[in-house]
Design a protein around this motif. Sequence first.
Motif, PDB file in Angstrom:
ATOM      1  N   ALA A  48       3.428   0.697  -0.799  1.00 59.14           N
ATOM      2  CA  ALA A  48       2.567   1.276   0.250  1.00 59.14           C
ATOM      3  C   ALA A  48       2.866   2.760   0.490  1.00 59.14           C
ATOM      4  O   ALA A  48       3.973   3.233   0.232  1.00 59.14           O
ATOM      5  N   THR A  54      -1.212  -4.220   5.154  1.00 63.52           N
ATOM      6  CA  THR A  54      -0.766  -5.468   4.530  1.00 63.52           C
ATOM      7  C   THR A  54       0.663  -5.806   4.953  1.00 63.52           C
ATOM      8  O   THR A  54       1.286  -5.076   5.727  1.00 63.52           O
ATOM      9  N   CYS A  97      -8.655   1.938  -1.213  1.00 68.99           N
ATOM     10  CA  CYS A  97      -8.206   2.435   0.092  1.00 68.99           C
ATOM     11  C   CYS A  97      -7.721   3.869  -0.081  1.00 68.99           C
ATOM     12  O   CYS A  97      -7.104   4.204  -1.095  1.00 68.99           O
ATOM     13  N   LEU A 149      -7.919   2.686   5.598  1.00 64.34           N
ATOM     14  CA  LEU A 149      -6.481   2.390   5.592  1.00 64.34           C
ATOM     15  C   LEU A 149      -6.304   0.891   5.343  1.00 64.34           C
ATOM     16  O   LEU A 149      -6.769   0.072   6.145  1.00 64.34           O
ATOM     17  N   GLY A 150      -5.672   0.533   4.242  1.00 66.38           N
ATOM     18  CA  GLY A 150      -5.389  -0.878   3.952  1.00 66.38           C
ATOM     19  C   GLY A 150      -4.062  -1.261   4.587  1.00 66.38           C
ATOM     20  O   GLY A 150      -3.041  -0.607   4.359  1.00 66.38           O
ATOM     21  N   LYS A 173      -5.432   5.214   1.899  1.00 66.83           N
ATOM     22  CA  LYS A 173      -3.975   5.044   2.066  1.00 66.83           C
ATOM     23  C   LYS A 173      -3.687   3.583   2.373  1.00 66.83           C
ATOM     24  O   LYS A 173      -4.577   2.855   2.834  1.00 66.83           O
ATOM     25  N   THR A 174      -2.430   3.202   2.149  1.00 66.12           N
ATOM     26  CA  THR A 174      -2.030   1.822   2.447  1.00 66.12           C
ATOM     27  C   THR A 174      -0.802   1.830   3.364  1.00 66.12           C
ATOM     28  O   THR A 174       0.022   2.746   3.302  1.00 66.12           O
ATOM     29  N   CYS A 188      -9.786   0.202   9.261  1.00 68.14           N
ATOM     30  CA  CYS A 188      -8.572  -0.498   8.819  1.00 68.14           C
ATOM     31  C   CYS A 188      -8.950  -1.832   8.186  1.00 68.14           C
ATOM     32  O   CYS A 188      -9.702  -2.614   8.779  1.00 68.14           O
ATOM     33  N   LEU A 222      -3.553  -7.341  -0.279  1.00 69.36           N
ATOM     34  CA  LEU A 222      -4.044  -5.994  -0.617  1.00 69.36           C
ATOM     35  C   LEU A 222      -3.566  -5.536  -2.000  1.00 69.36           C
ATOM     36  O   LEU A 222      -4.274  -4.827  -2.710  1.00 69.36           O
ATOM     37  N   PHE A 223      -2.348  -5.922  -2.375  1.00 67.50           N
ATOM     38  CA  PHE A 223      -1.782  -5.454  -3.652  1.00 67.50           C
ATOM     39  C   PHE A 223      -1.956  -6.462  -4.782  1.00 67.50           C
ATOM     40  O   PHE A 223      -1.333  -6.326  -5.830  1.00 67.50           O
ATOM     41  N   LYS A 228       0.617  -7.615  10.970  1.00 68.50           N
ATOM     42  CA  LYS A 228      -0.552  -6.858  10.483  1.00 68.50           C
ATOM     43  C   LYS A 228      -1.653  -6.789  11.543  1.00 68.50           C
ATOM     44  O   LYS A 228      -2.203  -5.743  11.805  1.00 68.50           O
TER      45      LYS A 228
END
Length: 194
Positions: free
Chosen positions: A168, A7, A123, A4-5, A125-126, A108, A114-115, A14
């Motif tokens: 996300a 951000t 990942c 899981l990312g 999911k984000t 995590c 991240l983007f 965060k």
Amino acid sequence: MRILGITGGIGAGKTTVTQMFVRLGADAVDADQISHEIMLPNGSAYFPVVHAFGKNILNADGTIHRKKLADIVFQNEKQLQLLNQITHGCIFEEMQRRIDRSKASLLCLDVPLLFSSDFPIRCDKTLAVIAPENCRIQRVMQRDSCTRKQAEQRICRQLSDTEFTALADFCIVNDGSAEKIWEQVKNVYQIMME
Ligand SMILES: CC(C)(COP(=O)(O)OP(=O)(O)OC[C@H]1O[C@@H](n2cnc3c(N)ncnc32)[C@H](O)[C@@H]1O)[C@@H](O)C(=O)NCCC(=O)NCCS
Ligand SMILES: Nc1ncnc2c1ncn2[C@@H]1O[C@H](COP(=O)(O)OP(=O)(O)OP(=O)(O)O)[C@@H](O)[C@H]1O
């Protein structure tokens, strides 16, 4: 293992949210913490950073004065790009090493960028953590003893909450109490573990 990312903009929460996932049993890898480690005198980015930005960014003991470096790069887009070019490869390689070592079911990644197009780790999911800008500025001023201008200069170099939310898979709004986000974290954790 599922990744899981996590951000969001500066001061959104965060790390607070990531620590809640850790309480639920997840492992965590923190990009900011790694960026600090690689800039220590024995770290892989120390000499390239000192070579690029000069000895005026050093403390008397030879360590890098990160606040001085921050003032240089967040006032000048080109200098920020230079620091990113020097550090990102080292940060992302070390993140990958820590991911490879983890045996957790959920990992995590706490990553402000991240983007950004150079982030190479996939990942599952984000999750974007968002909070009103003024609330973030107040938190950062208090935590880092910095000025409003210094906090705003970082925000200028980051995506907006609207952009984070659009990109996300999940979004947590951290504009109230810790209990409020705890429920949201538990929901995302359950979905990730299904
Ligand atoms: C500029 C530096 C020295 C400032 O150090 P400092 O201890 O004051 O801040 P810290 O590293 O804890 O970062 C706090 C927050 O600043 C923001 N921030 C940091 N680096 C960047 C960046 N390159 N672009 C946009 N925002 C950033 C993020 O919201 C981050 O969570 C440091 O942030 C750094 O080396 N940044 C470049 C490496 C990087 O991109 N790190 C982010 C993780 S990929
Ligand atoms: N809901 C909340 N209520 C009050 N304080 C909070 C809340 N969430 C976070 N904080 C505080 O705000 C500050 C920023 O939170 P945190 O470090 O989790 O954000 P971050 O997004 O990881 O920040 P950065 O981008 O600087 O790494 C911390 O001092 C934290 O304790």
